[in-house]
Design a protein around this motif. Sequence first.
Motif, short mmCIF file in Angstrom:
data_model
loop_
_atom_site.label_atom_id
_atom_site.label_comp_id
_atom_site.label_asym_id
_atom_site.label_seq_id
_atom_site.Cartn_x
_atom_site.Cartn_y
_atom_site.Cartn_z
N GLU A 246 0.82 -1.21 0.00
CA GLU A 246 0.00 0.00 0.00
C GLU A 246 0.86 1.26 0.00
O GLU A 246 0.82 2.08 0.93
CB GLU A 246 -0.94 -0.02 1.21
CG GLU A 246 -1.85 -1.24 1.25
CD GLU A 246 -2.56 -1.39 2.59
OE1 GLU A 246 -2.25 -0.64 3.52
OE2 GLU A 246 -3.42 -2.27 2.69
N VAL A 247 1.63 1.46 -1.07
CA VAL A 247 2.57 2.59 -1.11
C VAL A 247 1.84 3.92 -1.15
O VAL A 247 2.19 4.86 -0.43
CB VAL A 247 3.51 2.45 -2.32
CG1 VAL A 247 4.49 3.61 -2.35
CG2 VAL A 247 4.25 1.13 -2.27
N GLY A 248 0.81 4.01 -1.99
CA GLY A 248 0.04 5.25 -2.08
C GLY A 248 -0.64 5.58 -0.77
O GLY A 248 -0.70 6.75 -0.35
N ASP A 249 -1.14 4.57 -0.08
CA ASP A 249 -1.78 4.78 1.22
C ASP A 249 -0.79 5.28 2.25
O ASP A 249 -1.17 6.00 3.19
CB ASP A 249 -2.43 3.49 1.71
CG ASP A 249 -3.62 3.06 0.86
OD1 ASP A 249 -4.11 3.91 0.10
OD2 ASP A 249 -4.04 1.90 0.97
N LEU A 250 0.47 4.92 2.10
CA LEU A 250 1.49 5.38 3.04
C LEU A 250 1.61 6.90 2.99
O LEU A 250 1.68 7.57 4.03
CB LEU A 250 2.84 4.73 2.73
CG LEU A 250 4.03 5.19 3.59
CD1 LEU A 250 3.78 4.88 5.06
CD2 LEU A 250 5.32 4.53 3.12
N VAL A 251 1.65 7.45 1.78
CA VAL A 251 1.74 8.90 1.64
C VAL A 251 0.52 9.58 2.25
O VAL A 251 0.63 10.58 2.97
CB VAL A 251 1.89 9.29 0.15
CG1 VAL A 251 1.86 10.81 -0.01
CG2 VAL A 251 3.19 8.73 -0.41
N ASP A 252 -0.66 9.04 2.00
CA ASP A 252 -1.89 9.61 2.58
C ASP A 252 -1.85 9.54 4.10
O ASP A 252 -2.32 10.46 4.79
CB ASP A 252 -3.12 8.85 2.06
CG ASP A 252 -3.35 9.05 0.57
OD1 ASP A 252 -2.86 10.07 0.03
OD2 ASP A 252 -4.01 8.19 -0.04
N CYS A 253 -1.30 8.45 4.63
CA CYS A 253 -1.23 8.28 6.08
C CYS A 253 -0.28 9.30 6.70
O CYS A 253 -0.56 9.86 7.77
CB CYS A 253 -0.79 6.85 6.40
SG CYS A 253 -0.95 6.40 8.14
N ILE A 254 0.84 9.55 6.05
CA ILE A 254 1.77 10.57 6.54
C ILE A 254 1.07 11.93 6.60
O ILE A 254 1.17 12.65 7.59
CB ILE A 254 3.02 10.65 5.65
CG1 ILE A 254 3.81 9.33 5.72
CG2 ILE A 254 3.92 11.81 6.09
CD1 ILE A 254 4.94 9.26 4.71
#
Length: 298
Positions: free
Chosen positions: A284-292
């Motif tokens: 979930e790479v894209g979700d990582l950015v959103d989570c940050i």
Amino acid sequence: MQNKILLETGTGEVEILEFVINNKHYAINVIKVKEVVDIDNLTKLPNCPPSIAGLILCRDEIITLIDLKYIIENKKEYKEKFKTIICEFNKLRVAFNIDSIVGVHRIAWDKITKPDEISANSLVIGNIVLDKKIILLLDFEKIVTDINPSTGISEDKVVQVNYKDRSHIKIVLADDSDLIRRLLKDTLTKAGFKNLKLFNNGKLALDYLYERVDEKKDKFMEDVDLLITDIEMPQMDGHTLTRKIKEHPILKRLPVIIFSSLITESLRHKGQAVGANAQLSKPEVGDLVDCIDKYIVS
């Protein structure tokens, strides 16, 4: 006492399952293993890569069997009945064939050493000395990702992130995989992050954070806004790293995202127990950015 330790998280220990292939000893983190079963119902697939043995049926579930013997020894060998490790990681359930099981051992993460540059092997993430023998801790995620890159972090997923100026955000990242660190650096850079400090194990990351606190006390977050950590790492695992941060009187303010292939619904409670702010599975790479973005106030 044995059961109590098994249930604890962030103790600095790991349980490994030792197994044998062609008289050589290997290991897998027990947290990835759902069960070990004897299989006699292999269905071969037409025109599949040699690393895939076929399909097996386990408790009415069809599971892909990866030919671990072929991957390690580059030899094909089929038996009517064989022992199989059923695993779950990266939101996948997958099986691996082996010869036999030796047993389960509990050891400290700091007793697991990374291979040196001379003996480095892309499939081995750690060396364990036990009973006067060397046991190789294998990188099962890489084995699966090499067969099908879509199951893990890949170059294709790196480009699928939304860019905005995030250069003011200071991130510390701990992951023992050179490949994952590079891909995450590329991902975060494409998303607009510029201030990144990367470490190949949790101990190095924690030492850096302790240095920031020693120098700046309550103002340590002038130098770091958020930590991203893997779970499986020699020297110090991500659960122990997170627990030490959240139990620290000053560091506990630091948001921690656990980013690991071991994040499943059945194991999510382990990250919650040590106080992680968020937990994401590695694809979930894209979700990582959103989570940050969620935890950082612009």
